[in-house]
Design an enzyme around this catalytic site. Structure first.
Site, PDB file in Angstrom:
ATOM      1  N   LYS A   9     -37.801   7.484  -1.753  1.00 23.20           N
ATOM      2  CA  LYS A   9     -37.575   6.322  -0.831  1.00 23.20           C
ATOM      3  C   LYS A   9     -37.142   7.049   0.705  1.00 23.20           C
ATOM      4  O   LYS A   9     -36.559   8.254   0.426  1.00 23.20           O
ATOM      5  CB  LYS A   9     -36.905   5.470  -1.113  1.00 23.20           C
ATOM      6  CG  LYS A   9     -35.139   5.466  -1.374  1.00 23.20           C
ATOM      7  CD  LYS A   9     -34.460   5.402  -0.058  1.00 23.20           C
ATOM      8  CE  LYS A   9     -32.952   6.112  -0.179  1.00 23.20           C
ATOM      9  NZ  LYS A   9     -32.435   6.766   0.630  1.00 23.20           N
ATOM     10  N   ASP A 136     -28.639   2.189  -4.309  1.00 17.25           N
ATOM     11  CA  ASP A 136     -29.973   2.300  -4.236  1.00 17.25           C
ATOM     12  C   ASP A 136     -30.852   2.075  -5.440  1.00 17.25           C
ATOM     13  O   ASP A 136     -31.956   1.885  -5.129  1.00 17.25           O
ATOM     14  CB  ASP A 136     -30.505   3.544  -3.677  1.00 17.25           C
ATOM     15  CG  ASP A 136     -29.656   3.753  -2.087  1.00 17.25           C
ATOM     16  OD1 ASP A 136     -29.518   2.994  -1.744  1.00 17.25           O
ATOM     17  OD2 ASP A 136     -29.751   4.999  -2.007  1.00 17.25           O
TER      18      ASP A 136
END
Ligand code: C5P
Length: 290
Positions: A9, A136
């Site tokens: 990401k 995350d």
């Protein structure tokens, strides 16, 4: 055997809202999955006591207790009373500790894979479990593009009209995330409110417009790494519309109009001695296939 891709990401936008009393920070971020990925393979064998075995091509992750894949499997097994032998293979391609969320994504892929095998967790339960592994990890369960608040675990999916093309490159020094947060706490009594910029980005993404004017990462303010600046300059010279550090660094992404431009920049960066990768946007429906 269940095989899952664990995508990296990047943070197209990353701001801190406030320091919290639990040692974490409330953040506002736009997280975006990209095609660079690790591969997780999981096989289970019937057993009466839990055994988890993780094999990986990354020697840095050989200590299982610090490997988020192992931790995620352990938490899933404890939550759903799994007592089998769980055999996990992790093919690591995402650079470790670079701000690309590799460990978080591996943990999320592990939870997805185990839930495909055992089918015990609802999506809400998996999100809760993921948040106990890392801030995350909840985003990485579904990935795609999302507006993330809280520690990062409050996730709202965002529509993206046009796929984007990226060059990723890794700066030369490792940065400790807790230390980076601490350095910013020393700088700010009150953090800047950048929510309108984030809103502009959400709007631009949904219309397929350029987001170059809205990319922002507060961690760039305390990053004193010359290789990060060099990579950014190099990307801009090679036709990047913009270039920004991801997470607390030292990875940098550049956004390019075409795949060919991004690939050309990757070649230049690699020739200059940087670890560099071509990547493109990945949608959430390509990640969580169930
Ligand atoms: O949640 P995770 O284990 O990834 O966080 C690593 C460290 O980063 C935390 O211990 C904390 O110091 C810092 N952090 C934070 N606020 C967040 C996320 C991480 O302060 N929202």
């Amino acid at each position: 055997m269940v095989i899952e891709k664990a995508y990296a990401k990047i943070n197209l936008f990353l701001n801190i809202i406030a320091r919290r009393s639990d040692g974490y920070h409330d953040i506002e971020s736009l997280m975006h999955s990209v095609s660079l990925h690790d591969v997780i393979k999981i096989e289970v064998k019937k057993h009466d006591t839990l055994r988890i075995n993780v094999k990986t091509n990354a020697p840095e992750l050989s200590d299982e207790k610090n490997n988020l894949v192992y931790i995620a499997a352990q938490k899933y097994a404890a939550r759903y009373s799994v007592t089998d032998e769980i055999l996990i293979s992790l093919e690591k391609n995402i650079p470790i500790g670079a701000g690309l969320g590799g460990g978080s994504s591996d943990a999320a892929a592990t939870l997805r894979a185990l839930n495909k095998i055992y089918k015990k967790g609802s999506s809400d339960e998996l999100l809760e479990l993921a948040a106990t592994v890392g801030s995350d990890v909840p985003f990485c369960l579904d990935g795609g593009t999302a507006h993330c608040l809280g520690r990062g675990e409050i996730i709202k999916p965002i529509g993206v009209k046009e796929k984007m093309f990226f060059a990723l490159a890794i700066g030369e020094e490792r940065i400790s995330t807790p230390k980076a947060f601490c350095a910013l706490d020393n700088r700010y009594v009150t953090y800047p409110n950048m929510s309108s910029v984030c809103r502009d980005m959400i709007c631009a993404l949904s219309r397929g417009q350029s987001i170059s004017d809205c990319v922002y990462n507060i961690f760039e303010e305390i990053t004193d790494i010359s290789s990060v600046s060099k990579i950014k300059e190099n990307m801009i010279q090679r036709k990047a519309e913009c270039a920004l550090m991801s997470g607390s660094g030292p990875s940098v992404f550049g956004i390019f109009k075409t795949k060919a431009d991004a690939e050309a920049a990757v070649k230049t960066l690699s020739d200059a001695g940087f670890c560099a990768y071509y990547s493109e946007s990945v949608a959430s429906h390509d990640i969580n296939l169930d």
